[in-house]
Structure formats: structure tokens, C-alpha cells
Scaffold this active site. Structure first.
Site, PDB file in Angstrom:
ATOM      1  N   HIS A 192      -0.515   3.736   4.104  1.00 32.77           N
ATOM      2  CA  HIS A 192       0.276   3.902   2.869  1.00 32.77           C
ATOM      3  C   HIS A 192      -0.529   3.396   1.672  1.00 32.77           C
ATOM      4  CE1 HIS A 192       4.185   3.500   0.531  1.00 32.77           C
ATOM      5  NE2 HIS A 192       3.384   2.696  -0.154  1.00 32.77           N
ATOM      6  N   GLU A 193      -1.100   2.182   1.806  1.00 33.42           N
ATOM      7  CA  GLU A 193      -1.886   1.605   0.710  1.00 33.42           C
ATOM      8  C   GLU A 193      -3.172   2.386   0.479  1.00 33.42           C
ATOM      9  OE1 GLU A 193      -0.877  -0.582  -1.408  1.00 33.42           O
ATOM     10  OE2 GLU A 193       1.010  -0.770  -0.310  1.00 33.42           O
ATOM     11  N   HIS A 218      -2.633   5.257  -1.913  1.00 38.10           N
ATOM     12  CA  HIS A 218      -2.793   4.862  -3.328  1.00 38.10           C
ATOM     13  C   HIS A 218      -4.278   4.751  -3.680  1.00 38.10           C
ATOM     14  CE1 HIS A 218       1.442   4.033  -3.715  1.00 38.10           C
ATOM     15  NE2 HIS A 218       1.420   3.026  -2.857  1.00 38.10           N
ATOM     16  N   ASP A 262       6.598   1.367  -5.708  1.00 36.39           N
ATOM     17  CA  ASP A 262       6.112   2.709  -6.060  1.00 36.39           C
ATOM     18  C   ASP A 262       7.113   3.494  -6.902  1.00 36.39           C
ATOM     19  OD1 ASP A 262       3.856   2.114  -4.578  1.00 36.39           O
ATOM     20  OD2 ASP A 262       4.650   3.020  -2.752  1.00 36.39           O
TER      21      ASP A 262
END
Length: 362
Positions: free
Chosen positions: A65-66, A69, A165
Site C-alpha cells: 500500500h505504501e 504511494h 489518504d
């Protein structure tokens, strides 16, 4: 190291791995015809092994997930210093937060998009596994539980609770309608409302994880609002405009007892150390205090001064000086032009500049 980005584990991450393993080993229920949780797995030892494996996989998904980004940021020229996995999830440490609303939208959405993709792919694979081994089989249960949790992670992160987010998506949308600092304030206010609601919900249900997340969101919203105000206040201001000059320096061979008297007399906490025209180091009150009183008469400045220097140019942005001081945990930066010391910029100089800019705004 992934994509050249250091991935670090905070010590609290190890605790939450065990907590998640315990939680999912403690229950089992049917969700849309598929088994969710490992409470029915026998023998007990295998139940715990599968739950621990699930916890590791889940937080691998958090890391991905990170990285979502980080990939978008890296692709657009923004350096990612590190990714740290905490008990409440992951945090990507970026060199700067983009001011471009469109880029911030892309970056903020990338993480939930990765979680959603992982979730729906896992749910699909769980269906395939169930058709071969039954919905209660371990592969189907693992994939179904992982899929549901990733979908929950996506939905939770899309809550408009800045700096999560969803809150960043909201700030990016606000920034298309109003000045960036006003957009940040509005998103932060909404984030604090969500944090308060999470805290009350966590308190009423004794959900300690939710309490910690509420605390993180509230503090994060406050800190980022403050950091944005400072950054915007210093925009367009160069180091030359706020530095202290001319610079009072001391010689490398000065005795520390003389330095102490000079500091008291001139009320300075630090001085650059010059040998001829060369900057050799910086001596501060902290360096002085490391030496016993009886030794100061026979100890020279160059024996205790800080030799590792972080320098800045006079045409650099004042916000760059603030960022350097925060990252290096220092209080002042020598200002160098054409190899010569032309000034010193300190935290006090930056604070004064911020206060004057705020007065000018009002």
C-alpha cells in the site's frame, strides 16, 4: 530496500503482528458463504501457524500500500526517504508533499488502489480455491480473509480523515477551489472531527487500536497543518533575507573559559570557528558544557568544536534551511558564498521570519 527505498520496522510493528495473529486465531465465522478467521482450524498449533502467516501477509500488503504511494511520488520526481511500518500501518517519509492538487490526488489514491486490487484479487482466488478444496479449506480461508481485510483497509483509508489518504484526497480537491494553506486548514479540521469520533467509538467499545489511530490522526492533522503554515509563510524568502550578518566568530585556539565569558557577555549560544579565512567548525554551549569547569582553562575550542558541518547558500529558500535543521536536529547553519562564511541562519531567525510573515498576512 524496495525500489531503492529503505523499509523499516518500528518495534510496535512486532507487537501488532502477534496481536493480529491472536485475534484471527480466536474466531471463525462465515461471511458471504466463505470462512473468515482461523478459529476452527485444528489442531491448535496449525491454527496459530496459519494466523501468524496471515498477519505477516497482511502487513506485507500494508507495505505494498505504501509502495503504491511511493511509486507515484518517485515517478514524479519526489524522493522517498524511507517507509516505516508501525502498529497502525505504514508511513512513507517523503522529501516534500506536492502542492499540485492533481499529483496529490494521484499519490493519495495510489495506496487505496493497491489495497483494493489486492483485496479483489484475493477474493477471486479464494473463490477458485473454494471450488477445489471447499470454502472451509485453509487456502480458501487464508485468501478470503486476506481479501476482506484489504478491502476494509482500502475503505478505511478513504475516510476523509486528514492526514489519511482520504483526507489528502479531500485536501487536493479543496486546493482546486481555494489557496493551499486554507485547503489544508479545512481538511485538518475535518480530520480532527473524524479523529474525535474514532476516539469516542474506540472508548465506548474498548477498542485500543481505534484509540491509537484516533490519536495518530488528530496529532498528524495538527502537525501537518502547522508544517504547511510554516512552509507557506517562508515561501519566496531567501536565507540572505533572514540570516545574521556580519558573523561574530572565534579563533580555534581560544580557551573554553574565555569562550564562556564571551557567551555570557554577548548572549550567544554558539559561534563559528575560523582559522584564517577557513571555517573549521562550530562551537556551541552544549559543546562547552561537556567539559568540566576545572579543565576549561587548558582546553581549546578546536578540541571540542563540532567539525561535521551542514552548510547552506544565501540564495537557498528559508524553508530549505528549516527542513535541514529539522532533519539534522541542529539549531543553526553557516551560510557560505564563494567559499566564504557570509552569515549564520538559526532557528531563532526562522521563527522571527515566520512571525513577521504572519503579521504581514493579517
Amino acid at each position: 530496500m524496495v525500489m531503492g527505498i529503505p523499509v523499516r520496522l518500528h518495534w510496535t510493528f512486532l507487537l501488532v503482528i502477534l496481536y493480529v495473529a491472536w485475534a484471527f486465531a480466536s474466531f471463525s465465522q462465515t461471511v458471504y458463504g466463505n470462512t473468515y478467521g482461523f478459529g476452527d482450524v485444528e489442531p491448535v498449533q496449525m491454527r496459530w501457524i496459519y494466523s501468524l502467516l496471515f498477519a505477516i501477509l497482511l502487513f506485507s500488503c500494508v507495505a505494498l500500500h505504501e509502495l503504491g504511494h511511493s511509486y507515484v511520488a518517485h515517478k514524479n520526481g519526489i524522493r522517498i526517504k524511507s517507509i516505516t511500518l508501525y502498529f497502525f500501518g505504514g508511513v512513507a517519509s517523503m522529501e516534500e508533499i506536492p502542492r499540485n492538487p492533481r499529483l496529490e490526488l494521484q499519490m493519495a489514491f495510489a495506496g487505496p488502489a493497491v489495497s483494493g486490487a489486492l483485496g479483489f484479487i484475493s477474493v477471486y482466488l479464494a473463490g477458485l480455491a473454494a471450488s477445489y478444496g471447499g470454502s472451509g479449506g485453509v487456502p480458501a480461508t487464508m485468501l478470503w480473509t486476506l481479501g476482506i481485510m484489504n478491502i476494509i483497509l482500502m475503505a478505511f483509508n478513504l475516510l476523509p480523515a486528514f492526514p489519511m489518504d482520504g483526507g489528502r484526497l479531500l485536501r487536493a480537491w479543496f486546493a482546486t477551489q481555494m489557496p493551499y494553506i486554507k485547503a489544508t486548514r479545512r481538511a485538518a479540521d475535518i480530520g480532527k472531527i473524524f479523529a474525535t469520533l474514532m476516539f469516542l467509538l474506540g472508548l465506548s467499545s474498548l477498542n485500543f487500536m481505534l484509540l491509537f489511530v484516533a490519536f495518530f490522526v488528530y496529532v498528524g492533522a495538527s502537525e501537518e497543518e502547522k508544517a504547511t503554515e510554516i512552509s507557506v509563510s517562508l515561501e519566496g524568502i531567501s536565507v540572505r533575507n533572514i540570516m545574521s550578518a556580519p558573523v561574530r566568530s572565534v579563533a580555534a585556539d581560544m580557551a573554553l573559559d574565555e569562550l564562556k565569558e564571551l557567551m555570557f557577555r554577548e548572549k550567544h549560544r554558539g559561534y563559528p570557528v575560523i582559522d584564517g579565512d577557513t571555517l573549521e567548525g562550530i562551537i556551541t554551549l552544549t559543546d562547552l558544557q561537556k567539559i568540566a569547569e576545572v579543565q576549561r582553562a587548558i582546553t581549546r575550542v578546536d578540541q571540542v568544536m563540532t567539525r561535521k558541518l551542514y552548510l547552506i547558500g544565501p540564495e537557498e529558500e528559508a524553508s530549505t534551511a528549516m527542513k535541514m535543521m529539522n532533519e539534522m536536529q541542529i539549531r543553526r547553519l553557516p551560510v557560505i558564498a564563494d567559499g566564504r562564511l557570509v552569515g549564520i541562519v538559526s532557528r531563532e531567525d526562522l521563527v522571527r521570519a515566520i512571525e513577521l510573515c504572519r503579521e504581514r498576512e493579517h
